[in-house]
Design a protein around this motif. Sequence first.
Motif, PDB file in Angstrom:
ATOM      1  N   LEU A  69       0.820  -1.203   0.000  1.00 57.99           N
ATOM      2  CA  LEU A  69       0.000   0.000   0.000  1.00 57.99           C
ATOM      3  C   LEU A  69       0.854   1.254   0.000  1.00 57.99           C
ATOM      4  O   LEU A  69       1.810   1.371   0.767  1.00 57.99           O
ATOM      5  CB  LEU A  69      -0.912   0.012   1.229  1.00 57.99           C
ATOM      6  CG  LEU A  69      -1.760  -1.244   1.466  1.00 57.99           C
ATOM      7  CD1 LEU A  69      -2.551  -1.099   2.766  1.00 57.99           C
ATOM      8  CD2 LEU A  69      -2.693  -1.489   0.293  1.00 57.99           C
TER       9      LEU A  69
ATOM     10  N   VAL B  72      -3.754   4.763   1.212  1.00 59.29           N
ATOM     11  CA  VAL B  72      -4.336   4.505   2.530  1.00 59.29           C
ATOM     12  C   VAL B  72      -5.127   5.706   3.009  1.00 59.29           C
ATOM     13  O   VAL B  72      -6.250   5.578   3.520  1.00 59.29           O
ATOM     14  CB  VAL B  72      -3.229   4.146   3.540  1.00 59.29           C
ATOM     15  CG1 VAL B  72      -3.775   4.109   4.975  1.00 59.29           C
ATOM     16  CG2 VAL B  72      -2.591   2.811   3.184  1.00 59.29           C
TER      17      VAL B  72
ATOM     18  N   THR C 193      -8.705   0.216   3.740  1.00 59.55           N
ATOM     19  CA  THR C 193      -7.511  -0.225   4.461  1.00 59.55           C
ATOM     20  C   THR C 193      -7.898  -0.958   5.738  1.00 59.55           C
ATOM     21  O   THR C 193      -7.305  -1.995   6.071  1.00 59.55           O
ATOM     22  CB  THR C 193      -6.614   0.971   4.794  1.00 59.55           C
ATOM     23  OG1 THR C 193      -6.301   1.686   3.591  1.00 59.55           O
ATOM     24  CG2 THR C 193      -5.313   0.508   5.448  1.00 59.55           C
TER      25      THR C 193
ATOM     26  N   LEU D 109      -0.154  -6.516   5.301  1.00 63.10           N
ATOM     27  CA  LEU D 109       0.063  -5.162   4.820  1.00 63.10           C
ATOM     28  C   LEU D 109       1.551  -4.921   4.647  1.00 63.10           C
ATOM     29  O   LEU D 109       2.357  -5.271   5.521  1.00 63.10           O
ATOM     30  CB  LEU D 109      -0.504  -4.127   5.795  1.00 63.10           C
ATOM     31  CG  LEU D 109      -2.031  -3.957   5.856  1.00 63.10           C
ATOM     32  CD1 LEU D 109      -2.673  -5.158   6.542  1.00 63.10           C
ATOM     33  CD2 LEU D 109      -2.397  -2.686   6.613  1.00 63.10           C
TER      34      LEU D 109
ATOM     35  N   LEU E 174       0.516   3.507   8.056  1.00 61.52           N
ATOM     36  CA  LEU E 174      -0.064   2.172   8.143  1.00 61.52           C
ATOM     37  C   LEU E 174      -0.258   1.702   9.585  1.00 61.52           C
ATOM     38  O   LEU E 174      -1.224   0.992   9.887  1.00 61.52           O
ATOM     39  CB  LEU E 174       0.836   1.168   7.418  1.00 61.52           C
ATOM     40  CG  LEU E 174       0.799   1.139   5.900  1.00 61.52           C
ATOM     41  CD1 LEU E 174       1.933   0.265   5.362  1.00 61.52           C
ATOM     42  CD2 LEU E 174      -0.542   0.609   5.407  1.00 61.52           C
TER      43      LEU E 174
ATOM     44  N   TYR F 168      -3.552   1.090  11.709  1.00 59.36           N
ATOM     45  CA  TYR F 168      -4.569   0.173  11.201  1.00 59.36           C
ATOM     46  C   TYR F 168      -4.414  -1.237  11.757  1.00 59.36           C
ATOM     47  O   TYR F 168      -5.338  -2.052  11.643  1.00 59.36           O
ATOM     48  CB  TYR F 168      -4.539   0.143   9.671  1.00 59.36           C
ATOM     49  CG  TYR F 168      -5.039   1.424   9.054  1.00 59.36           C
ATOM     50  CD1 TYR F 168      -6.382   1.590   8.740  1.00 59.36           C
ATOM     51  CD2 TYR F 168      -4.177   2.487   8.810  1.00 59.36           C
ATOM     52  CE1 TYR F 168      -6.859   2.771   8.189  1.00 59.36           C
ATOM     53  CE2 TYR F 168      -4.632   3.678   8.266  1.00 59.36           C
ATOM     54  CZ  TYR F 168      -5.974   3.820   7.960  1.00 59.36           C
ATOM     55  OH  TYR F 168      -6.434   4.995   7.428  1.00 59.36           O
TER      56      TYR F 168
END
Length: 299
Positions: free
Chosen positions: A135, A140, A147, A158, A194, A197
Motif C-alpha cells: 500500500l 491509505v 484499508t 500489509l 499504516l 490500522y
Amino acid sequence: MIRARLRPALGVLVVVAVLGGGGCTASRVPPADQPVFVGSSASSTPSASPPPATPSVGVPSPAPGGTVAGATPIGTRAPVVDHGPRVGNKVALTFDADMTDAMLANLRTGRVRSYANLRILDLLEREQVPATFFLTGKWVQRYPEVTRRIAANPRFELANHTYGHAAFTRDCYDLPAQPVGELRDDVAKTFEVLEPYGGRQTRYFRFPGLCHDAAALDALAPLGVTVVDGDVVSGDPFATAWKPLVRAVVDHARPGSVVVMHVTEANAAMTDEALPRILAGLRERGLVPARLSEVLAAA
C-alpha cells in the motif's frame, strides 16, 4: 544463493506503459531454479547469525514474543527478494495499491471513479484466499475504510509501497524521481501511516516500477526492510483484456513464486476479471496461495 548484482526490472513478456503515473511494473522472465535472494552488491554476504532488528521509525510493534515479518538488521543494505524457495506448493499473491498526485487529481475532477477494486477484495474474502497488499501512504489516506477492511482480515498482510509512488531511480517509466536524501523519510512516513490500522503488518517493501539501485537500497538501511520484487508479473496495469493476465501468471507461477498484481481499479481494470481464472489455474497446477511471509519463511 546470493547474486552479485541487481537485475533490471524489465523483461520480455509484456512492457507496461505508465499513463498518468499510475502503472507500476512490466513483466519479466522467470528466474532460474535456485536463486531466492537477489544480492544488492558483489560484497553482500549473508550473516551466519544476524542480530535482531532494533526499533526504528515506523516499526510496527509485534505481539508479545512475536516478530515482524520482513524485518532485517538496522543499518545493513536492504536485501532484495525475488521469490521463495522452490519447494512445497505455495505461491504469494501480492497486490499493489498505487496512488500518485496525478491519480488523486483524477479522482477530484471525476475523471476516474475509483482506484480501489473492491471486487478483488470480495473474491479473496469469499474464497478465503490469503494475499499481501503493498500500500502507498496516499492510497491509505484516500481509502481508510478499505484499508481497515484489509487489516481486519487475518488472511491478509500489509506491506509498504512508498508514500506517493514516486520513483527511487531515474528513468523509471514516467514516474517522477525523488532525491536520494528523501527516500528514507518517504518509506518511514508510509509505515507511520499504516501502523494505526493494525492487522498483519510487515517490513516488506516494494519499489514503484521495481526500479532500484544501490543508492536506493542504502537509503532504506535505517528502516530494516526487506525489498520484494517478484518473479511473476501479471502486466495488469492498463491491460485491455483478461486472458493475457491469466496466461502470464498461470504459465509462469511455480512453488515459491511471488505474483505481482494491482488493486487499483481504474489502472488495472481487468484484474478482477482475471483473478478467478488465475485462482482456478493455480489450483489445476496444485499451487496454493499463501501470505508472502509464509512463502518466504523457509528462506
